[in-house]
Design an enzyme around this catalytic site. Structure first.
Site, PDB file in Angstrom:
ATOM      1  N   TYR B 109      11.797   2.319   6.290  1.00 16.45           N
ATOM      2  CA  TYR B 109      10.883   2.048   5.826  1.00 16.45           C
ATOM      3  C   TYR B 109      10.797   1.109   5.064  1.00 16.45           C
ATOM      4  O   TYR B 109      11.643   1.193   3.628  1.00 16.45           O
ATOM      5  CB  TYR B 109      11.159   3.413   5.686  1.00 16.45           C
ATOM      6  CG  TYR B 109       9.433   4.182   4.314  1.00 16.45           C
ATOM      7  CD1 TYR B 109       8.636   5.078   5.016  1.00 16.45           C
ATOM      8  CD2 TYR B 109       9.660   4.045   2.754  1.00 16.45           C
ATOM      9  CE1 TYR B 109       7.809   5.869   3.782  1.00 16.45           C
ATOM     10  CE2 TYR B 109       8.870   4.401   2.069  1.00 16.45           C
ATOM     11  CZ  TYR B 109       7.575   5.284   2.132  1.00 16.45           C
ATOM     12  OH  TYR B 109       6.883   5.390   1.365  1.00 16.45           O
ATOM     13  N   GLU B 197       2.211   2.027   2.739  1.00 13.68           N
ATOM     14  CA  GLU B 197       3.540   2.454   3.650  1.00 13.68           C
ATOM     15  C   GLU B 197       3.460   1.529   4.384  1.00 13.68           C
ATOM     16  O   GLU B 197       2.008   2.077   5.427  1.00 13.68           O
ATOM     17  CB  GLU B 197       4.024   4.134   3.034  1.00 13.68           C
ATOM     18  CG  GLU B 197       3.166   4.599   4.183  1.00 13.68           C
ATOM     19  CD  GLU B 197       3.631   6.208   4.176  1.00 13.68           C
ATOM     20  OE1 GLU B 197       4.772   5.970   3.388  1.00 13.68           O
ATOM     21  OE2 GLU B 197       3.548   7.235   4.571  1.00 13.68           O
TER      22      GLU B 197
END
Lengths: 290, 400
Positions: B109, B197
């Site tokens: 991530y 993101e």
């Protein structure tokens, strides 16, 4: 209170000759605020409301000794105006604009580092010290001189609290709006410290809302450092997660952002809490009697 | 403002972030054509709606042949996808992204947020890719790596290396990771995003890093200077009532109750909703008419609130500072007359020109319920709505 706006404060307005600044500068002068002039680039050397207009903040500070500025520049130009005020050494900078891009405020806060300037706002009704003056857009007639300090993110909710307090005969030492934006110049804790140090304030009412860690951080600070009673209300008990409730900063992004989570934590820290917004005045009264 | 995954990937590609070959399509025939053009032997077909949890809802599926891609696209396009963010009614899928499917070796991530406490953009990374970062933050907070970015110098190479090492992106992956992080940062900064993101950022079987899914959200207050971002807005993904409200300079958010609310100021609007809830009622909406509300603006607020068929009464709560109660009252009368409003209206006015405002209301022929303060307003609203609900005669059961 003497930290942000007192009888010695010398106030200018940036964007002075615009419609909003004109109206609110006049209102401020009516209640005795010491306004010494203003800034509108390109109009230096003229007079407005019987006061001198300057091209730059630097010049206004040099000529009038200003230490407080009310910025009425529209959002796209506000960041530049704030940094100009910081550069000129203004101590208290009140930013009314609602809608400044958040990355502009990230840069402004970086620019402010290492200076003595305090930024109130953006997206704030401003500061009022009843009986002394105001820099902002709040209706001054609802405030009365007294010994309760108020700090809030919202404007109209601040007025609501003041009305409830007035009904019970409670006045204000100062009322300060820190604004509804996600990145603001001054947090709750900084204002709480100013009220704690102020001999004219007996208790402080903090009005927060959903989103961000500021209310809980301030209550933690208060538990360690404050002797005066702190009363807290957090708006948005019924707000859904993930939605921006009017203010750019009012959004529940995690469990700790909810009104319930914040107020529970603040209560556990031993502060006076208000769960029903209709009980703000009564709770303040109970706190100062305890 | 949110945008679709395919739009985010197009943006990121310009900033040097590697994404799988793929294109957005609007029907099954296009899906098959695109699959053929991009080549490969497996494809992923992804529903494009503004919501997380698409995979779990069946909106992300693998096709092992061109025909399968065609069938899957046909099934997904035009369907209603129900995720944890769309509500039970679901969201209509109008387009899908067709991409080459990748064989994932490991997932990470990488994201950027504007941290409110430090007032800076912060790089956030984790070796736990492919799951929501909020879940990682809650269950294993020690697995989240943060690096605060100084806006004066931007995200620096060494900061990216620090973060990459900590999540385990080493060796040949290191320079790739630096490129991805810096690209993501520049994309966020240059376009006034408030969140960006990549999840997952995957190592795929050829040893390369690839952004398999990405999400960005933009600052509404900066759209005036980001025309290319503004063009990416998809009104189909927004509540039409909220779009209309924005057009009138009003702030409206639909909720699921039956007490319509018209208030000035975001904080007071939330407090009004809270007071209604505490009295046992359910607000139908959040609505902030803002400062300097003209009679027309107030009338528009009524129009928007009344588009919600669940609204049984309206509570108006105004504490006028720069607003004027007489203008608000004029707007209320105008709305009552022009929109032929029959439901009960509870009005609480305070602040600037309150006497003039009350006089305008009482001089009219409309049966307003006047409240003296916030508590009184909420109590009266809930009493009224309960009266209406209790008066509804239940439908008689039909005998068969």
């Amino acid at each position: 209170m003497s930290v942000l706006l007192n009888k010695d404060s010398c106030v200018i307005f940036q964007g002075f000759t615009g419609q909003h600044a004109t109206f609110h500068a006049e209102e401020a002068m009516k209640i005795g605020t010491r306004v010494t002039g203003g800034v509108t680039p390109g109009k230096g050397g003229t007079q407005h409301l019987g006061l001198p207009v300057f091209d730059t903040v630097e010049e206004a500070v040099r000529e009038t000794g200003a230490d407080v500025s009310g910025i009425f520049a529209p959002p796209p130009f506000a960041a530049d105006a704030i940094m100009e005020a910081i550069d000129a050494g203004i101590k208290t900078i009140v930013v009314i604009a609602d809608g400044i891009p958040v990355q502009d405020m990230v840069r402004v806060e970086r620019y402010r580092l290492g200076t003595d300037s305090i930024i109130i706002g953006p997206n704030t009704p401003g500061i009022i010290t009843p009986g002394v003056g105001k820099v902002g857009i709040m209706p001054s007639h609802i405030y009365t001189p007294g010994r309760i300090g108020i700090v809030s993110r919202s404007g109209t909710l601040n007025y609501e609290a003041v009305a409830q307090m007035s009904e019970l005969g409670l006045g204000q030492s100062s009322s300060i709006g820190i604004g509804g934006d996600p990145v603001n110049g001054t947090d709750f804790a900084t204002v709480l410290k100013a009220f704690e140090d102020d001999p004219d304030t007996d208790a402080v009412l903090m009005i927060g809302e959903i989103g961000g860690p500021q209310e809980v951080d301030a209550a933690r600070w208060a538990k360690k450092n404050m002797r005066k009673p702190l009363i807290c209300y957090v708006a948005g008990l019924s707000a859904p997660p993930g939605r921006r409730m009017g203010h750019a900063g009012a959004i529940i992004s995690s469990e700790s952002d909810t009104a319930t989570a914040k107020i529970d934590t603040i209560e556990a820290l031993g502060m006076f809490v208000v769960r029903n917004p209709a009980d703000i005045g009564a709770t303040v009264l109970r706190a100062i009697k305890s | 403002m949110n945008i679709h995954e395919y739009q985010t990937k197009d943006l990121l590609k310009h900033y040097g972030v590697p994404v799988p070959p793929g294109r957005v399509v609007h029907n099954d025939a296009q899906a098959a054509t695109v699959a053929e053009e991009i080549g490969g032997s497996r494809w992923v077909v992804k529903a494009q709606i503004h919501s997380g949890g698409r995979g779990k809802a069946g909106g992300v599926r693998i096709g092992n042949s061109i025909d399968e891609v065609r069938v899957i696209a046909d099934e997904i396009i035009g369907s209603l996808l129900v995720t944890h963010q769309t509500g039970a009614e679901g969201r209509l899928v109008r387009r899908v992204l067709v991409e080459q499917a990748s064989t994932i070796v490991r997932e990470y991530y990488v994201g950027l947020i504007i941290d409110r406490a430090t007032r800076r953009i912060t790089l956030v990374a984790s070796a736990e890719g492919g799951v929501e970062i909020e879940v990682v933050a809650k269950q294993t907070p020690e697995r989240i790596i943060r690096e605060i970015i100084d806006p004066a110098v931007g995200l620096l190479d060494f900061q990216c290396r620090k973060v990459a090492y900590k999540v385990g992106l080493k060796g040949a992956l290191l320079p790739q990771a630096v490129k991805v992080m810096k690209g993501l940062y520049r994309c966020m900064r240059d376009n006034d995003a408030i969140m960006a993101e990549i999840n997952p950022l995957a190592i795929v079987d050829n040893g390369q890093l690839l952004a398999l899914d990405a999400k960005m959200s933009f600052d509404d207050n900066a759209l005036y200077r980001r025309p290319t971002i503004s063009e990416l807005r998809d009104f189909d993904e927004e509540d039409p009532k909220e779009v209309e409200a924005t057009g009138h300079g009003l702030n409206y958010i639909a909720l699921d109750g039956d007490v319509g609310c018209i208030v000035n100021g975001a904080g007071l609007a939330m407090a009004t909703m809270d007071a209604i809830t505490l009295h046992g009622g359910r607000p139908a909406n959040f609505l902030d008419v803002g400062g300097g509300a003209t009679p027309e603006k107030v009338a528009n607020a009524f129009h928007i609130v009344l588009q919600d068929p669940a609204v049984k009464i309206i509570l108006i709560n105004i504490f006028a500072g720069i607003n004027r109660c007489d203008w608000i009252a004029t707007g209320i009368i105008q709305a009552m007359r022009d929109q032929n409003i029959q439901i009960p209206i509870i009005v609480r006015l305070a602040g600037t020109n309150v006497e003039e405002g009350r006089a305008i209301l009482s001089a009219s022929k409309f049966p307003f319920i006047i409240a003296s303060n916030l508590n009184d307003a909420a109590a009266k609203a809930v009493t009224e709505v309960n009266n209406i609900v209790n008066k509804v005669v239940p439908l008689k059961k039909e005998h068969s």
